[in-house]
Design an enzyme around this catalytic site. Structure first.
Site, PDB file in Angstrom:
ATOM      1  N   HIS A 109       0.864  -1.181   0.000  1.00 26.54           N
ATOM      2  CA  HIS A 109       0.000   0.000   0.000  1.00 26.54           C
ATOM      3  C   HIS A 109       0.896   1.225   0.000  1.00 26.54           C
ATOM      4  CE1 HIS A 109      -3.895   2.042   1.506  1.00 26.54           C
ATOM      5  NE2 HIS A 109      -2.990   3.010   1.403  1.00 26.54           N
ATOM      6  N   HIS A 149       1.581   5.317  -2.190  1.00 26.36           N
ATOM      7  CA  HIS A 149       1.006   6.389  -3.013  1.00 26.36           C
ATOM      8  C   HIS A 149       2.150   7.052  -3.773  1.00 26.36           C
ATOM      9  CE1 HIS A 149      -3.136   6.413  -1.289  1.00 26.36           C
ATOM     10  NE2 HIS A 149      -2.514   5.933  -0.230  1.00 26.36           N
ATOM     11  N   LYS A 178       1.833  10.716  -5.013  1.00 32.19           N
ATOM     12  CA  LYS A 178       1.911  11.815  -4.060  1.00 32.19           C
ATOM     13  C   LYS A 178       3.308  11.989  -3.458  1.00 32.19           C
ATOM     14  CE  LYS A 178      -2.868  11.355  -2.340  1.00 32.19           C
ATOM     15  NZ  LYS A 178      -3.380  10.009  -2.616  1.00 32.19           N
ATOM     16  N   HIS A 192      -9.473   1.714   0.679  1.00 31.23           N
ATOM     17  CA  HIS A 192      -9.212   2.459   1.910  1.00 31.23           C
ATOM     18  C   HIS A 192     -10.501   2.386   2.731  1.00 31.23           C
ATOM     19  CE1 HIS A 192      -5.835   4.045  -0.305  1.00 31.23           C
ATOM     20  NE2 HIS A 192      -5.510   4.913   0.627  1.00 31.23           N
ATOM     21  N   GLU A 203     -10.788   4.821   7.673  1.00 32.47           N
ATOM     22  CA  GLU A 203      -9.561   5.506   8.097  1.00 32.47           C
ATOM     23  C   GLU A 203      -9.949   6.662   9.017  1.00 32.47           C
ATOM     24  OE1 GLU A 203      -5.523   7.518   6.176  1.00 32.47           O
ATOM     25  OE2 GLU A 203      -7.120   6.833   4.849  1.00 32.47           O
ATOM     26  N   ASP A 220       2.698   3.097   2.919  1.00 31.91           N
ATOM     27  CA  ASP A 220       1.684   4.117   2.685  1.00 31.91           C
ATOM     28  C   ASP A 220       2.340   5.362   2.101  1.00 31.91           C
ATOM     29  OD1 ASP A 220      -0.870   5.117   2.525  1.00 31.91           O
ATOM     30  OD2 ASP A 220      -1.157   5.406   4.652  1.00 31.91           O
ATOM     31  N   ASN A 221       2.093   6.518   2.686  1.00 27.30           N
ATOM     32  CA  ASN A 221       2.586   7.779   2.131  1.00 27.30           C
ATOM     33  C   ASN A 221       4.033   8.028   2.546  1.00 27.30           C
ATOM     34  OD1 ASN A 221      -0.520   8.080   2.701  1.00 27.30           O
ATOM     35  ND2 ASN A 221      -0.045   9.463   1.010  1.00 27.30           N
TER      36      ASN A 221
END
Length: 420
Positions: free
Chosen positions: A68, A70, A73, A221, A224, A321-322
């Site tokens: 997972h 991104h 971004k 998602h 969250e 994730d991010n």
């Protein structure tokens, strides 16, 4: 450097060893991993071999799956002004930054993330791409498809259409969106953002039905938020049974489980255990975004119920994730960082022997029943060798590592292990 014939005296995790693997003083004995033609030929208890690489008890894992991320971004934080705390503040900052996006900008940042992932030992990355409009493909979507082709054979890149739930309210439109995703190729999945601010059971049902019709796997998602009333995961598990969904569903975040009464949360997890659902926990981002108020120390952790999920046999992965964007200012696309964070905040026992599989089980992202006890034998010799860590303190001191791809050194210095 020539291909190694035998990696000897390797410490493998318990979950990767045969059930009858010999032990000494309650600890699995060291292994010898034979490699031939870029694949693992055998894994046996180590025996003396003067021609082998001698790892001297150092730890080894299969290549990582970062389930997972991104990439679209990533690395945007340096060009942003102040970001308001919490998930919705991060979303607002990201929407503002989209004015700077070009295909070249997205490609450069995403390719940088893939290069970092490659260097740390990751072989499989799944990235989500924001999809805001029903009739136009996001700028980043074809960029990710191009990168998936560019990196084929090195890193498997999958892309998920992260579509806001209201776009699935109309069943015909839901099907059109699914068909667009399907046309991208077998590495594309249908996804959605399921949150109490946009909640609609009808839209969620349409999403699942459209995916079923197009034979797409799903990555969502879900919940969250620290809202005990959130029912996204509970409803997803029920709807999957009702429609007889045949693919694999991945549900990420699931923070609301940590805010719900135990009886409610446990009933939901029981339903998840009966469904084709894999859970992905994103500890770093959830710690930073949940219970976030300026000038106030957070009281709540925001991580989902990972121990309770594992106890029910639910496939569970940790992921990055991010990375260095408004959702998470930290990160390096090294999934070991996610596990290190989870080991502390979720108080995990035996991170190497038990929980390291939450970084390696790419089979938990695929359709079908995963083996109860996986094996290296027959798989590509994509391995990560930790030169400084031990099984007690891992993942501490895990930065220094040797990465093997098809049995060849791709990153790090293997000189100390070579036969003399």
């Amino acid at each position: 450097m020539r291909e190694p014939v035998l990696l000897n005296n390797v410490r493998l995790p318990r979950w990767l060893l045969a059930g009858d693997w010999p032990q000494r003083d309650g600890v699995p004995v060291l292994a010898g991993v034979a490699i031939e033609g870029g694949r693992v030929r055998s894994v046996q208890p180590a025996t003396p071999s003067p021609s082998a690489w001698d790892l001297g008890g150092r730890l080894a894992l299969p290549g990582f799956v970062d389930a997972h991320t991104h990439l679209d971004k990533a690395f945007t934080l340096p060009r942003m002004k102040a970001v308001q705390p919490g998930l919705l503040g991060a979303i607002d900052a990201m929407l503002t930054d989209r004015a700077h996006w070009t295909p070249e900008d997205v490609r450069e940042r995403a390719a940088r993330g893939l290069q970092w992932a490659w260097a740390c030992g990751t072989t499989h990355v799944r990235t989500h791409v924001d999809w805001w409009e029903p009739d136009s493909v996001p700028m980043a979507w074809p960029v990710m498809a191009e990168l998936a082709q560019d990196w084929a054979g090195r890193v498997r890149l999958e892309q998920v259409a992260l579509i806001k739930l209201p776009l699935f309210e109309d069943a015909a439109q839901a099907l059109r969106l699914a068909q667009q995703v399907k046309a991208t190729g077998p590495h594309a999945l249908l996804g959605g953002f399921v949150h109490s601010t946009n909640w609609s059971e009808r839209a969620l049902r349409n999403l699942l039905v459209a995916a079923q019709a197009c034979e797409l796997d799903i990555d969502l998602h879900v919940d969250e938020e620290l809202n005990a009333a959130a029912v996204g995961l509970q409803t997803t598990a029920r709807l999957l049974r009702e429609i007889g969904y045949e693919g694999r569903v991945v549900c990420g975040h699931l923070c609301a489980l940590a805010a719900q009464p135990e009886a409610q949360a446990f009933a939901t997890l029981d339903a998840v255990a009966r469904a084709p659902i894999t859970v992905v926990s994103l500890p770093a981002t959830n710690l930073l975004l949940q219970d976030a108020v300026t000038g106030r120390t957070p009281r709540l952790r925001g991580i989902t119920l990972v121990k309770e999920a594992q106890a029910r046999g639910i496939p569970l992965l940790f992921a990055s994730d991010n990375v260095q964007d408004p959702f998470c200012r930290l990160g390096s696309f090294d999934p070991i960082e996610a596990l290190g964070t989870a080991a502390l905040v979720a108080q995990l026992d035996a991170p190497f022997d038990t929980w390291s599989q939450a970084l390696c089980r790419a089979d938990w992202l695929r359709r079908g029943t995963a083996p109860a006890r996986p094996t290296l034998v027959g798989e590509r010799a994509d391995l990560v060798l930790f030169t400084d860590a031990d099984r007690h303190g891992w993942p501490s001191r895990s930065a220094n590592r040797v990465v093997l791809r098809d049995g060849h050194v791709a990153h790090g210095d293997a000189t100390p292990f070579l036969p003399t």
